[in-house]
Design a protein around this motif. Structure first.
Motif, PDB file in Angstrom:
ATOM      1  N   ILE B  61       0.864  -1.190   0.000  1.00 19.25           N
ATOM      2  CA  ILE B  61       0.000   0.000   0.000  1.00 19.25           C
ATOM      3  C   ILE B  61       0.896   1.233   0.000  1.00 19.25           C
ATOM      4  O   ILE B  61       1.828   1.327   0.805  1.00 19.25           O
ATOM      5  CB  ILE B  61      -0.909   0.041   1.253  1.00 19.25           C
ATOM      6  CG1 ILE B  61      -1.844  -1.182   1.288  1.00 19.25           C
ATOM      7  CG2 ILE B  61      -1.719   1.330   1.286  1.00 19.25           C
ATOM      8  CD1 ILE B  61      -2.707  -1.254   2.557  1.00 19.25           C
ATOM      9  N   LEU B  62       0.592   2.182  -0.899  1.00 17.89           N
ATOM     10  CA  LEU B  62       1.309   3.461  -0.918  1.00 17.89           C
ATOM     11  C   LEU B  62       0.380   4.555  -0.431  1.00 17.89           C
ATOM     12  O   LEU B  62      -0.690   4.766  -1.003  1.00 17.89           O
ATOM     13  CB  LEU B  62       1.775   3.808  -2.336  1.00 17.89           C
ATOM     14  CG  LEU B  62       2.484   5.163  -2.441  1.00 17.89           C
ATOM     15  CD1 LEU B  62       3.875   5.099  -1.827  1.00 17.89           C
ATOM     16  CD2 LEU B  62       2.588   5.634  -3.887  1.00 17.89           C
ATOM     17  N   GLY B 201      -3.155   3.121  -8.478  1.00 26.40           N
ATOM     18  CA  GLY B 201      -1.719   3.020  -8.723  1.00 26.40           C
ATOM     19  C   GLY B 201      -1.306   3.343 -10.143  1.00 26.40           C
ATOM     20  O   GLY B 201      -0.440   2.678 -10.706  1.00 26.40           O
ATOM     21  N   ALA B 202      -1.884   4.395 -10.720  1.00 30.19           N
ATOM     22  CA  ALA B 202      -1.389   4.882 -12.014  1.00 30.19           C
ATOM     23  C   ALA B 202      -0.241   5.857 -11.746  1.00 30.19           C
ATOM     24  O   ALA B 202       0.159   6.071 -10.591  1.00 30.19           O
ATOM     25  CB  ALA B 202      -2.510   5.575 -12.777  1.00 30.19           C
ATOM     26  N   VAL B 244      -7.974   2.665 -19.896  1.00 29.19           N
ATOM     27  CA  VAL B 244      -7.367   2.924 -18.586  1.00 29.19           C
ATOM     28  C   VAL B 244      -5.849   3.002 -18.719  1.00 29.19           C
ATOM     29  O   VAL B 244      -5.271   2.457 -19.666  1.00 29.19           O
ATOM     30  CB  VAL B 244      -7.744   1.802 -17.579  1.00 29.19           C
ATOM     31  CG1 VAL B 244      -9.235   1.836 -17.274  1.00 29.19           C
ATOM     32  CG2 VAL B 244      -7.333   0.428 -18.101  1.00 29.19           C
ATOM     33  N   PRO B 245      -5.184   3.688 -17.787  1.00 28.02           N
ATOM     34  CA  PRO B 245      -3.714   3.749 -17.833  1.00 28.02           C
ATOM     35  C   PRO B 245      -3.109   2.339 -17.847  1.00 28.02           C
ATOM     36  O   PRO B 245      -3.360   1.533 -16.946  1.00 28.02           O
ATOM     37  CB  PRO B 245      -3.355   4.520 -16.566  1.00 28.02           C
ATOM     38  CG  PRO B 245      -4.550   5.388 -16.318  1.00 28.02           C
ATOM     39  CD  PRO B 245      -5.731   4.539 -16.705  1.00 28.02           C
ATOM     40  N   ALA B 246      -2.326   2.065 -18.880  1.00 26.17           N
ATOM     41  CA  ALA B 246      -1.816   0.710 -19.103  1.00 26.17           C
ATOM     42  C   ALA B 246      -0.859   0.260 -18.020  1.00 26.17           C
ATOM     43  O   ALA B 246      -0.678  -0.935 -17.804  1.00 26.17           O
ATOM     44  CB  ALA B 246      -1.122   0.657 -20.460  1.00 26.17           C
ATOM     45  N   HIS B 247      -0.237   1.228 -17.347  1.00 30.45           N
ATOM     46  CA  HIS B 247       0.771   0.875 -16.338  1.00 30.45           C
ATOM     47  C   HIS B 247       0.211   0.918 -14.924  1.00 30.45           C
ATOM     48  O   HIS B 247       0.970   0.877 -13.958  1.00 30.45           O
ATOM     49  CB  HIS B 247       1.976   1.817 -16.453  1.00 30.45           C
ATOM     50  CG  HIS B 247       2.632   1.749 -17.800  1.00 30.45           C
ATOM     51  ND1 HIS B 247       3.656   0.890 -18.094  1.00 30.45           N
ATOM     52  CD2 HIS B 247       2.357   2.415 -18.953  1.00 30.45           C
ATOM     53  CE1 HIS B 247       4.007   1.033 -19.371  1.00 30.45           C
ATOM     54  NE2 HIS B 247       3.233   1.957 -19.908  1.00 30.45           N
ATOM     55  N   ALA B 248      -1.119   1.012 -14.817  1.00 28.19           N
ATOM     56  CA  ALA B 248      -1.738   1.059 -13.486  1.00 28.19           C
ATOM     57  C   ALA B 248      -1.465  -0.244 -12.743  1.00 28.19           C
ATOM     58  O   ALA B 248      -1.225  -1.286 -13.343  1.00 28.19           O
ATOM     59  CB  ALA B 248      -3.234   1.285 -13.623  1.00 28.19           C
ATOM     60  N   GLU B 249      -1.539  -0.143 -11.431  1.00 26.44           N
ATOM     61  CA  GLU B 249      -1.294  -1.332 -10.612  1.00 26.44           C
ATOM     62  C   GLU B 249      -2.516  -2.261 -10.577  1.00 26.44           C
ATOM     63  O   GLU B 249      -2.379  -3.472 -10.654  1.00 26.44           O
ATOM     64  CB  GLU B 249      -0.940  -0.895  -9.178  1.00 26.44           C
ATOM     65  CG  GLU B 249       0.356  -0.095  -9.087  1.00 26.44           C
ATOM     66  CD  GLU B 249       1.598  -0.948  -9.296  1.00 26.44           C
ATOM     67  OE1 GLU B 249       1.545  -2.145  -8.965  1.00 26.44           O
ATOM     68  OE2 GLU B 249       2.612  -0.423  -9.809  1.00 26.44           O
ATOM     69  N   ILE B 250      -3.697  -1.664 -10.427  1.00 25.75           N
ATOM     70  CA  ILE B 250      -4.925  -2.457 -10.279  1.00 25.75           C
ATOM     71  C   ILE B 250      -6.043  -1.752 -11.054  1.00 25.75           C
ATOM     72  O   ILE B 250      -6.181  -0.526 -10.960  1.00 25.75           O
ATOM     73  CB  ILE B 250      -5.350  -2.575  -8.788  1.00 25.75           C
ATOM     74  CG1 ILE B 250      -4.231  -3.199  -7.944  1.00 25.75           C
ATOM     75  CG2 ILE B 250      -6.651  -3.375  -8.646  1.00 25.75           C
ATOM     76  CD1 ILE B 250      -4.440  -3.068  -6.436  1.00 25.75           C
ATOM     77  N   VAL B 251      -6.822  -2.500 -11.815  1.00 24.98           N
ATOM     78  CA  VAL B 251      -7.992  -1.939 -12.506  1.00 24.98           C
ATOM     79  C   VAL B 251      -9.203  -2.810 -12.170  1.00 24.98           C
ATOM     80  O   VAL B 251      -9.208  -4.013 -12.449  1.00 24.98           O
ATOM     81  CB  VAL B 251      -7.798  -1.892 -14.038  1.00 24.98           C
ATOM     82  CG1 VAL B 251      -9.044  -1.323 -14.709  1.00 24.98           C
ATOM     83  CG2 VAL B 251      -6.567  -1.068 -14.405  1.00 24.98           C
ATOM     84  N   ILE B 296       0.515  -2.552  -6.111  1.00 28.73           N
ATOM     85  CA  ILE B 296       0.604  -1.494  -5.083  1.00 28.73           C
ATOM     86  C   ILE B 296      -0.724  -0.752  -5.071  1.00 28.73           C
ATOM     87  O   ILE B 296      -1.122  -0.171  -6.080  1.00 28.73           O
ATOM     88  CB  ILE B 296       1.742  -0.504  -5.395  1.00 28.73           C
ATOM     89  CG1 ILE B 296       3.077  -1.231  -5.554  1.00 28.73           C
ATOM     90  CG2 ILE B 296       1.825   0.575  -4.323  1.00 28.73           C
ATOM     91  CD1 ILE B 296       4.186  -0.371  -6.160  1.00 28.73           C
ATOM     92  N   LEU B 297      -1.386  -0.783  -3.935  1.00 23.31           N
ATOM     93  CA  LEU B 297      -2.681  -0.100  -3.802  1.00 23.31           C
ATOM     94  C   LEU B 297      -2.423   1.321  -3.300  1.00 23.31           C
ATOM     95  O   LEU B 297      -1.802   1.504  -2.255  1.00 23.31           O
ATOM     96  CB  LEU B 297      -3.554  -0.895  -2.834  1.00 23.31           C
ATOM     97  CG  LEU B 297      -5.010  -0.530  -2.678  1.00 23.31           C
ATOM     98  CD1 LEU B 297      -5.797  -1.774  -2.254  1.00 23.31           C
ATOM     99  CD2 LEU B 297      -5.237   0.568  -1.663  1.00 23.31           C
ATOM    100  N   THR B 298      -2.871   2.326  -4.047  1.00 20.21           N
ATOM    101  CA  THR B 298      -2.683   3.711  -3.601  1.00 20.21           C
ATOM    102  C   THR B 298      -3.847   4.126  -2.693  1.00 20.21           C
ATOM    103  O   THR B 298      -4.994   3.753  -2.922  1.00 20.21           O
ATOM    104  CB  THR B 298      -2.631   4.664  -4.806  1.00 20.21           C
ATOM    105  OG1 THR B 298      -3.601   4.260  -5.769  1.00 20.21           O
ATOM    106  CG2 THR B 298      -1.271   4.689  -5.434  1.00 20.21           C
TER     107      THR B 298
END
Lengths: 98, 477
Positions: B61-62, B201-202, B244-251, B296-298
């Protein structure tokens, strides 16, 4: 007493005692699913000692203040994943009421 | 320097000393929230919690990616010590040069895919942030994507969402948010579910832009590219047409149900209070979840300032106000909202003021909805970024009767999170807005009515000022 649950209500006086009612409760069992919600048909009582076969129901006010004394809840059956109604229905209702 | 994803940003924060890595196990229930909150109140670094109770190693988690002006500057690719004024200027300047997103076939956010009956949102360590909250909030520092089904415009917003159960999340996008308007104008009348994607997490700028007030019809991904000075890479969802942002952590891909609801909240929100109570929220059924390895969950542990929402978000909000006022012909010079104002008080500088201008500003800022409940208007000789000057102007130039203008905002358009409202006002989004006119009336003759400001810069002749400045050291200072 069995499991422990949590309920949010506008005020403690809004809890309906002694007759079947549909309520949203949150599971307080430890683990990943803690705080998951269930919509259930249940009977509630303010006197857990008079309802020994029931579960414990902790009560919080609409802004999250915990009432010190728990109630008891006897779950009769699950009543689906959610409540039928409109998104923002409560707000739309408040606006039209005023 | 721009950041393609959250991981690059974390690496940069490590280089600048603006992140702490917590390796000791922490509980997602309250401990993560409490550590984060205390850290905010000590103006500490971002925190990456690397070991979360009940979850495998690698799930982290961030908290607080943009919780200080230093971290905002780093996200902008600027020196960490960049001034607040310069951050506002930079955002205002960059956002004008839109950069279309790049569309990818695949992206890191597809490294893992869970669909249908395998979906369980409890798979991720969503924090239970404050004691007494309604549940575990998976979406606090998120990007919620939705689409206008007619124009295909895709909108980004930042709305809180909590876990309802394994397959459902329930949120608090307001009635007059773009999501709320699209839902009620385009989907609900046809009884159609509204596709959404909740992104965690984008890259840091995309989250900032999701929290911004961007005009309807403008693609936030293009604005994010503009501020990032590099195209944002997007990828299509698995179960709907949202990008969606391709580099996101979770969608989390889902659909808002037009005829269903569930309890949402209460939640300790950005004004620094848990104000608005539990209510029937906007319910979304989850159809798929895609995520990176070691996701990583923001999050943000919202509360009293400072935090991401009182530091970073006001930059975009203030510039949006400036643009709206400019577009309406107001002679605005600058707009600022300090962290302590928690997007409730906005300070507006104008070239020429007066009661009529202030009334006009009040009308403009309450047209669609009104997040601000206090508007302070000052003349251009007051630096809106200097609260000492602003309070001085409020104290001396705001007439206790003529200078205070109160407007009752239409029901449904007020900010229900404003703590001083009654429970009835909160529930009905009903809130008055007050403007403080701290400007000189334009009809006052300069020679006889406008008081002379006794500051070094304004009350002395140029030659004396020059002399004093030149001899400053020789006076012994």
């Amino acid at each position: 007493m069995g499991k422990e649950w949590l309920i949010f209500v506008p005020g403690i006086e809004d809890l309906i005692e002694g007759k079947e009612t549909i309520v949203t409760i949150r599971d307080l069992s430890p683990g990943r699913k803690k705080y998951n919600a269930k919509v259930v048909k249940a009977i509630l009582s303010r006197n857990p000692e008079e309802f020994p076969e029931a579960d414990i129901l902790w009560v919080r006010s609409w802004i999250g203040t915990l009432y010190q004394r728990p109630w008891a809840i006897k779950i009769i059956e699950e009543a689906g994943d959610y409540i039928h109604g409109s998104p923002h229905g409560e707000t739309l209702g408040s606006i039209s009421d005023l | 320097m721009s950041f393609k994803d959250l991981r690059e940003f974390i690496s940069r924060l490590k280089e600048t000393g603006d992140i702490k890595f917590v390796k000791e196990e922490v509980d997602w229930e309250l401990e993560v929230g409490a550590v984060s909150r205390r850290n905010y109140e000590l103006s500490g670094p971002a925190i990456l919690f690397e070991k979360i109770k009940d979850y495998p190693s690698g799930y982290s988690i961030l908290n607080g990616s943009l919780g200080t002006f230093r971290r905002v500057a780093i996200a902008f690719g600027l020196p960490p010590e960049t001034s607040v004024r310069e951050l506002y200027r930079e955002y205002e300047k960059r956002k004008e040069h839109l950069i279309p997103p790049k569309i990818l076939e695949k992206g890191p956010c597809k490294e893992n895919i869970i669909r249908g009956s395998d979906v369980d949102v409890n798979h991720f360590p969503a924090p239970y942030i404050h004691e007494g909250d309604g549940g575990r909030y998976i979406g606090t520092w998120d990007i919620v994507v939705c689409m206008d089904p007619d124009t295909k415009w895709q909108n980004w917003g930042m709305y809180r969402f909590m876990i309802h159960n394994e397959r459902y999340i329930v949120g608090f996008p307001r009635l007059h948010s773009h999501l709320g308007l699209l839902l009620h104008q385009k989907y609900k009348p046809k009884n159609k579910p509204m596709p959404i994607a909740l992104v965690l997490g984008a890259d840091p700028i995309s989250h900032l832009i999701a929290s911004a007030s961007i005009r309807k019809g403008i693609n936030e991904a293009e604005v994010s590219g503009a501020v990032n000075r590099e195209a944002i890479e997007l990828v299509k969802c698995e179960t709907n047409d949202l990008m969606v942002p391709a580099h996101a952590e979770i969608v989390i891909e889902g659909e808002i149900l037009p005829d269903a609801t569930a309890q949402e909240g209460p939640f300790g929100e950005y004004p620094g209070y848990r104000t608005e109570g539990v209510r029937m929220g906007v319910l979304a059924r989850i159809n798929a979840i895609t995520f990176r390895d070691n996701p990583i969950l923001t999050m943000i542990s919202l509360g009293i300032p400072p935090d991401d929402n009182s530091v970073a978000t006001p930059i975009t909000s203030a510039i949006a106000v400036k643009e709206r006022l400019k577009a309406s012909g107001i002679p605005v010079t600058d707009v600022y909202t300090p962290p302590e104002a928690v997007i409730h008080t906005v300070i507006i500088g104008v070239k020429s003021g007066g009661n009529a201008i202030v009334r006009q500003i009040l009308d403009i800022l309450t047209t669609r909805r009104s997040d601000w409940s206090k508007i302070i208007v000052v003349d251009q000789d007051v630096d809106v970024f200097d609260m000492a000057q602003v309070i001085h102007a409020l104290s001396t130039k705001c007439h206790p009767r003529r200078g205070i203008i109160i407007k009752d905002v239409e029901k449904g358009k007020g900010n229900p999170l404003t703590p001083c409202l009654t429970p009835e006002e909160r529930r009905a989004y009903m809130a008055p807005v007050v403007a403080f006119d701290c400007t000189w009336p334009p009809e006052w003759p300069k020679e006889t009515h406008i008081p002379i400001k006794s500051s070094f810069n304004e009350i002395y002749p140029e030659e004396i000022k020059q002399k004093v400045i030149e001899k400053w050291k020789s006076y012994g200072f």
